[in-house]
Design an enzyme around this catalytic site. Structure first.
Site: not given
Ligand code: GLN
Length: 549
Positions: A522, A477, A524, A385
């Site tokens: 994610h 986001r 995980e 991410c």
């Molecule tokens: N802050 C980043 C976003 O909102 C990554 C979010 C995250 O790693 N869960 O896109």
């Protein structure tokens, strides 16, 4: 619903006794007896969900397929039960009140005064029985009440579960109380007083526990059970069990089985339980206790002092270790401490580097430097991410000649927003295009939950997964900005996973590297000890090769 039996799990004395793990382990045992099991967590705090809470305080936010942002205990439930959780498996005081208040505004209470009893308690009871009101209801639902008995905010939940025994019948409800039994080394004895007090408190609320589970360093004796707990708490001594501290959380189901906890519950609730089959759990514990190799992985994140903030990630890396008969030695490294000067001495000696998910600019430049180090030193790198976003920014700045590359999250007015805020996309769950109000609240503006992804044949991702259609969970986001795709491709970045319409970049990798992969989702959240996630298994395999070489 008619056939579902309920086990209500409360906690006494103090928090962090491992109620979530106890519930997950008991669930795993009942499942291995052929029963259909589900687990629900009721959290007494006021936040509607933990999505806006600081992971340092509350631990990671666990995301389900249906896009719920939930308590990390749901991760334990999924990993131990191997069944997907959903929005209905986690309620908070906030979500309960929210729904009652909405109904009040809609005039659904027909002019009545809306009160904690019966309106809040009824809403809680509906949430609990709702978990069983499905087409194929579970045989048993374990309901974990967060917090500790005696907390003011937990009272409506305890009142609701008290009432449910009357509503559903005694033969369908069982109260299990997890408490702390301290062992005084100098005196060489266990102490029962905190448990007696906690049970007294529970009984003052009208709940008589049927089972007491004693969290302890050393197992409590039968005599102690009989004379110090059974006698004072009115619980049969064969319904009192030890929950001893263990090194490896996946041992807990085996220890509970040795104690006879699941058998007693099956008898008390007249559950149609078969003989237990613990082969899977024995194999997992045996593999973990006898590793053939050790592999060193560094997690470069913002919360270097809190493993709870990276719970699922740490578990998934451990599962990758199981798949490779290896112990994964994990170090949490503070991203803020990584600079051009410190990076070499901080990261050298690691067999693999993970940059996990995260929000906010703190530590981001350190994460970008870590990605650069991994790329240049050919150290296996896994960016998740925000970790993927950092890897893309690094590659853009240092290889694609875009020095001002950044994410809109960190440089809203930046020149080259390689990662940007997408304001519309196709939501496959809603079956339509969705639009995001950029100015709106923090809550509810993320891409959340499971989304399909198509892998490009012949890539690292496709090889690791062994298939080309996958579905993974998201919580972010910002997205990769397709405007830069061609320039990055031209200098060697491979876009190996895309949304089915090709619009969203889900995986990037560097073919000219032993293992360098970033994913926008994610993975995980979907790993378990019995089914280690393919990306984690493959990453650990490569880290292992790196350590040998
Ligand atoms: N802050 C980043 C976003 O909102 C990554 C979010 C995250 O790693 N869960 O896109």
């Amino acid at each position: 619903m008619q056939r579902t039996k309920f086990v209500f799990i409360t906690g006494g004395v103090l928090s962090s006794l491992g109620k979530g793990l106890a519930a997950a382990s008991l669930g795993a045992l009942l499942k291995s007896r052929g029963l259909k099991v589900t687990i629900q967590k009721l959290d007494p705090y006021i936040n509607i969900d933990p999505g806006t809470m600081n992971p340092q305080q509350h631990g990671e936010v666990y995301v389900t397929d249906d896009g719920a942002e939930t308590d990390l205990d749901l991760g334990h439930y999924e990993r131990f039960l191997n069944v997907p959780m959903s929005q209905r498996n986690n309620y908070t005081s906030g979500s309960i009140y929210n729904s009652v208040i909405q109904k009040e505004r809609q005039g659904k209470y027909l002019g009545r005064t809306v009160q904690v009893i019966p309106h809040i308690t009824n809403e809680i009871k509906e949430a609990i029985t709702g978990i069983a009101g499905q087409d194929d209801p579970p045989d048993v639902a374990l309901i974990e009440i967060g917090g500790t008995v005696g907390d003011i905010e937990g009272l409506p939940f305890l009142e609701a579960i008290r009432q449910l025994r009357g509503d559903l019948g005694k033969d369908r409800c069982l109260y299990l109380h997890l408490t702390l039994v301290p062992y005084l080394r100098t005196a060489g004895e266990h102490k029962a007083k905190p448990t007696q007090h906690s049970v007294k408190e529970l009984r003052s609320l009208g709940i008589q526990p049927d089972i007491i589970l004693c969290r302890c360093e050393v197992a409590v004796s039968n005599e102690f059970k009989r004379e110090k707990i059974a006698m004072f708490c009115d619980v049969e001594s064969d319904a009192i069990f030890s929950a001893i501290d263990v090194e490896n959380i996946y041992e807990v189901p085996l220890r509970f089985f040795d104690e006879g906890l699941d058998q007693k519950i099956a008898i008390m609730l007249h559950l149609p339980a078969k003989n237990v089959n613990l082969t899977t759990w024995n194999n997992i514990v045996h593999t973990m206790a006898n590793p053939e190799h050790v592999v060193k992985i560094g997690i470069v994140g913002k919360y270097a002092d809190s493993g709870e903030a990276y719970k699922s990630l740490i578990e998934a890396l451990t599962h990758g270790g199981i798949a490779n008969k290896s112990r994964v030695a994990i170090s949490l490294i503070s991203a803020e401490e990584i600079t051009g000067k410190t990076v070499d001495c901080t990261l050298q000696g690691l067999d693999g580097i993970v940059v996990p998910g995260g929000f906010d600019v703190r530590g981001v430049e350190g994460k970008i430097i870590a990605a650069k180090y991994a790329r240049e030193h050919k150290t296996p790198f896994f960016g998740i991410c925000l970790g993927m976003q950092c890897a893309v920014i690094e590659f853009s700045r240092n290889i694609a000649g875009i020095p001002k590359a950044n994410s809109e999250e960190f440089a809203p007015q930046g020149e080259d927003k390689i990662i940007y805020l997408m304001t519309e996309w196709y939501d496959h769950r809603a079956g339509k295009r969705v639009y995001r109000d950029v100015q709106s609240n923090k809550g509810g503006t993320m891409r959340l939950g499971a989304y399909p992804c198509r892998l490009v044949a012949g890539t690292l991702a496709a090889r690791a997964y062994g298939q080309e259609e996958i579905e993974e969970r998201h919580r972010h986001r910002f997205e990769f900005n397709n405007k830069y795709k061609e320039s990055l491709e031209a200098v060697g970045m491979k876009f190996s996973g895309l949304s089915p319409d090709g619009e969203l970049v889900e995986i990037v990798e560097l073919p000219d590297h032993p293992w360098f992969l970033g994913c926008q989702f994610h993975p995980e959240f979907k790993s378990s000890p019995m089914h280690p996630h393919p990306l984690f298994s493959d990453f650990i395999k490569s880290a292992l090769e790196n350590s040998k070489g």
